[in-house]
Enzyme design. Structure first.
Site, PDB file in Angstrom:
ATOM      1  N   SER A   6       0.844  -1.201   0.000  1.00 54.80           N
ATOM      2  CA  SER A   6       0.000   0.000   0.000  1.00 54.80           C
ATOM      3  C   SER A   6       0.872   1.240   0.000  1.00 54.80           C
ATOM      4  O   SER A   6       1.656   1.477   0.925  1.00 54.80           O
ATOM      5  CB  SER A   6      -0.906   0.004   1.232  1.00 54.80           C
ATOM      6  OG  SER A   6      -1.547   1.248   1.295  1.00 54.80           O
ATOM      7  N   HIS A  31      -1.529  -1.243  -4.085  1.00 56.70           N
ATOM      8  CA  HIS A  31      -2.760  -0.869  -3.388  1.00 56.70           C
ATOM      9  C   HIS A  31      -2.774   0.646  -3.149  1.00 56.70           C
ATOM     10  O   HIS A  31      -1.822   1.216  -2.608  1.00 56.70           O
ATOM     11  CB  HIS A  31      -2.802  -1.630  -2.055  1.00 56.70           C
ATOM     12  CG  HIS A  31      -4.062  -1.503  -1.286  1.00 56.70           C
ATOM     13  ND1 HIS A  31      -5.192  -2.239  -1.569  1.00 56.70           N
ATOM     14  CD2 HIS A  31      -4.383  -0.745  -0.207  1.00 56.70           C
ATOM     15  CE1 HIS A  31      -6.148  -1.926  -0.708  1.00 56.70           C
ATOM     16  NE2 HIS A  31      -5.683  -1.027   0.129  1.00 56.70           N
ATOM     17  N   ASP A  33      -4.785   3.623  -1.329  1.00 54.59           N
ATOM     18  CA  ASP A  33      -5.789   3.953  -0.320  1.00 54.59           C
ATOM     19  C   ASP A  33      -6.304   5.374  -0.508  1.00 54.59           C
ATOM     20  O   ASP A  33      -5.594   6.343  -0.244  1.00 54.59           O
ATOM     21  CB  ASP A  33      -5.188   3.801   1.082  1.00 54.59           C
ATOM     22  CG  ASP A  33      -5.043   2.344   1.468  1.00 54.59           C
ATOM     23  OD1 ASP A  33      -6.032   1.594   1.348  1.00 54.59           O
ATOM     24  OD2 ASP A  33      -3.930   1.943   1.886  1.00 54.59           O
ATOM     25  N   MET A  35      -8.763   8.239   0.649  1.00 56.46           N
ATOM     26  CA  MET A  35      -9.539   8.631   1.836  1.00 56.46           C
ATOM     27  C   MET A  35     -10.054  10.055   1.686  1.00 56.46           C
ATOM     28  O   MET A  35      -9.332  10.925   1.192  1.00 56.46           O
ATOM     29  CB  MET A  35      -8.658   8.542   3.081  1.00 56.46           C
ATOM     30  CG  MET A  35      -8.045   7.166   3.285  1.00 56.46           C
ATOM     31  SD  MET A  35      -7.108   7.095   4.813  1.00 56.46           S
ATOM     32  CE  MET A  35      -6.374   5.458   4.677  1.00 56.46           C
ATOM     33  N   HIS A  64      -8.586   1.333  -3.284  1.00 60.31           N
ATOM     34  CA  HIS A  64      -9.477   1.048  -2.154  1.00 60.31           C
ATOM     35  C   HIS A  64     -10.100   2.384  -1.751  1.00 60.31           C
ATOM     36  O   HIS A  64      -9.462   3.205  -1.111  1.00 60.31           O
ATOM     37  CB  HIS A  64      -8.624   0.425  -1.034  1.00 60.31           C
ATOM     38  CG  HIS A  64      -9.346   0.212   0.260  1.00 60.31           C
ATOM     39  ND1 HIS A  64      -8.684  -0.074   1.436  1.00 60.31           N
ATOM     40  CD2 HIS A  64     -10.666   0.221   0.565  1.00 60.31           C
ATOM     41  CE1 HIS A  64      -9.560  -0.216   2.415  1.00 60.31           C
ATOM     42  NE2 HIS A  64     -10.766  -0.033   1.926  1.00 60.31           N
ATOM     43  N   MET A  66     -12.087   4.704   0.336  1.00 59.11           N
ATOM     44  CA  MET A  66     -12.688   4.901   1.659  1.00 59.11           C
ATOM     45  C   MET A  66     -13.322   6.282   1.633  1.00 59.11           C
ATOM     46  O   MET A  66     -12.831   7.237   2.258  1.00 59.11           O
ATOM     47  CB  MET A  66     -11.602   4.774   2.736  1.00 59.11           C
ATOM     48  CG  MET A  66     -11.162   3.331   2.936  1.00 59.11           C
ATOM     49  SD  MET A  66      -9.546   3.189   3.713  1.00 59.11           S
ATOM     50  CE  MET A  66      -8.514   3.373   2.280  1.00 59.11           C
ATOM     51  N   MET A 135     -11.343  -5.810   6.049  1.00 58.40           N
ATOM     52  CA  MET A 135     -10.456  -4.940   6.840  1.00 58.40           C
ATOM     53  C   MET A 135     -10.131  -5.590   8.182  1.00 58.40           C
ATOM     54  O   MET A 135     -11.030  -6.034   8.902  1.00 58.40           O
ATOM     55  CB  MET A 135     -11.130  -3.588   7.117  1.00 58.40           C
ATOM     56  CG  MET A 135     -11.358  -2.701   5.903  1.00 58.40           C
ATOM     57  SD  MET A 135      -9.865  -2.265   4.998  1.00 58.40           S
ATOM     58  CE  MET A 135      -8.870  -1.463   6.271  1.00 58.40           C
ATOM     59  N   ASP A 173      -6.752  -6.655   4.556  1.00 57.87           N
ATOM     60  CA  ASP A 173      -6.077  -5.361   4.600  1.00 57.87           C
ATOM     61  C   ASP A 173      -6.063  -4.775   6.008  1.00 57.87           C
ATOM     62  O   ASP A 173      -7.113  -4.547   6.603  1.00 57.87           O
ATOM     63  CB  ASP A 173      -6.831  -4.419   3.634  1.00 57.87           C
ATOM     64  CG  ASP A 173      -6.200  -3.046   3.518  1.00 57.87           C
ATOM     65  OD1 ASP A 173      -5.089  -2.853   4.033  1.00 57.87           O
ATOM     66  OD2 ASP A 173      -6.833  -2.172   2.897  1.00 57.87           O
TER      67      ASP A 173
HETATM   68  C1  DX5 Z   1      -6.175   1.401   6.174  1.00 56.51           C
HETATM   69  C2  DX5 Z   1      -5.778   1.090   4.734  1.00 56.51           C
HETATM   70  C3  DX5 Z   1      -4.758  -0.014   4.620  1.00 56.51           C
HETATM   71  C4  DX5 Z   1      -3.524   0.226   5.433  1.00 56.51           C
HETATM   72  C5  DX5 Z   1      -2.373  -0.665   5.094  1.00 56.51           C
HETATM   73  O1  DX5 Z   1      -7.092   2.407   6.209  1.00 56.51           O
HETATM   74  O2  DX5 Z   1      -6.903   0.690   3.994  1.00 56.51           O
HETATM   75  O3  DX5 Z   1      -4.502  -0.311   3.272  1.00 56.51           O
HETATM   76  O4  DX5 Z   1      -3.126   1.534   5.449  1.00 56.51           O
HETATM   77  O5  DX5 Z   1      -1.286  -0.332   5.890  1.00 56.51           O
HETATM   78  P1  DX5 Z   1      -0.762  -1.301   7.079  1.00 56.51           P
HETATM   79  O6  DX5 Z   1      -0.391  -2.597   6.425  1.00 56.51           O
HETATM   80  O7  DX5 Z   1       0.425  -0.559   7.634  1.00 56.51           O
HETATM   81  O8  DX5 Z   1      -1.884  -1.455   8.057  1.00 56.51           O
HETATM   82 ZN    ZN Z   2      -6.492  -0.322   1.964  1.00 58.02          ZN
END
Ligand code: DX5
Ligand code: ZN
Length: 216
Positions: A6, A31, A33, A35, A64, A66, A135, A173
């Site tokens: 990620s 990956h 993320d 947000m 992903h 969020m 998650m 994840d």
């Molecule tokens: C959390 C994210 C994950 C996360 C992965 O909100 O969706 O993808 O940051 O990082 P680690 O492996 O450090 O938890």
């Molecule tokens: Zn993620």
């Protein structure tokens, strides 16, 4: 298991170099993320950055989302060049439409679920998905502690998929590291996401190999 580092845990000032490094180190997917500061208490990046990442790597991109109401932004993220796209079942009233839309755009649809959400909440969608993203931390930040109480949900998802002869993969994840990867693998994960365990390691290749354990 496939390993999806990620990018959220990478050194952002050295983005391109970090991406090339995990690519060389054997990452299967990258990956991303996303947000929005509403669905989760943190903000990362949007479609413009996804497009920039797409320009510098041949790795398949696994976004992903969020974000609340993912249906409002999906188009832009897909146009930025994604291969896999997941959104949260808790974030929309229209999961079926979202899945359909992603599929129509030749992107792999995934549905993500928070630790507190039971597998039953997404069960009826699994036959339409390429992956379910389970998650094992509350989303928002990398580097959090893995929640072992989610393991039975991973098993339940895998059982459901096997029993119904579906091709949906299980992606796990949050807080995955060399110590708990075997547990996650045994519970039925096909793909693991890893932020800190890869990008905060000295040797990315070793870190990725350490997560790619098998049940054998
Ligand atoms: C959390 C994210 C994950 C996360 C992965 O909100 O969706 O993808 O940051 O990082 P680690 O492996 O450090 O938890
Ligand atoms: Zn993620």
């Amino acid at each position: 298991m496939k390993v999806a580092p990620s990018i959220i845990a990478a050194k952002f000032s050295d983005f391109q170099k970090e991406i090339k490094s995990v690519e060389r180190a054997g990452a299967d997917l990258l990956h991303l993320d996303v947000m929005d500061g509403v669905f989760v208490p943190n903000i990362t990046f949007g479609p413009m950055v996804v497009e920039a990442i797409n320009d510098v790597t041949r790795l398949e991109l696994d976004a992903h989302l969020m974000i609340t109401k993912p249906e409002n932004y999906m188009r832009q993220f897909i146009a930025a060049g994604l291969d896999w796209l997941s959104f949260h079942c808790e974030a929309t009233d229209h999961p079926r439409d979202c899945i359909e839309h992603i599929r129509q755009q030749q992107v792999r649809p995934g549905l993500a679920i928070n630790p507190a959400t039971p597998f039953e909440a997404v069960q009826r969608f699994v036959e339409h998905l390429d992956y379910v993203l389970i998650m094992t931390v509350n989303p928002g930040f990398y580097g959090q502690k893995f929640m072992p109480e989610v393991l039975p949900k991973i098993e339940a998802a895998k059982n459901w998929i096997t029993t119904h002869s579906l091709s949906c993969q299980v992606e796990v994840d949050g807080g995955i590291n060399a110590e708990n990867a075997a547990l996650v693998c045994r519970a039925g994960a096909d793909i693991v996401v890893a932020g800190a365990a890869v990008f905060k390691a000295d040797d990315y290749q070793k870190a990725i190999e350490g997560l790619r354990c098998s049940t054998a």
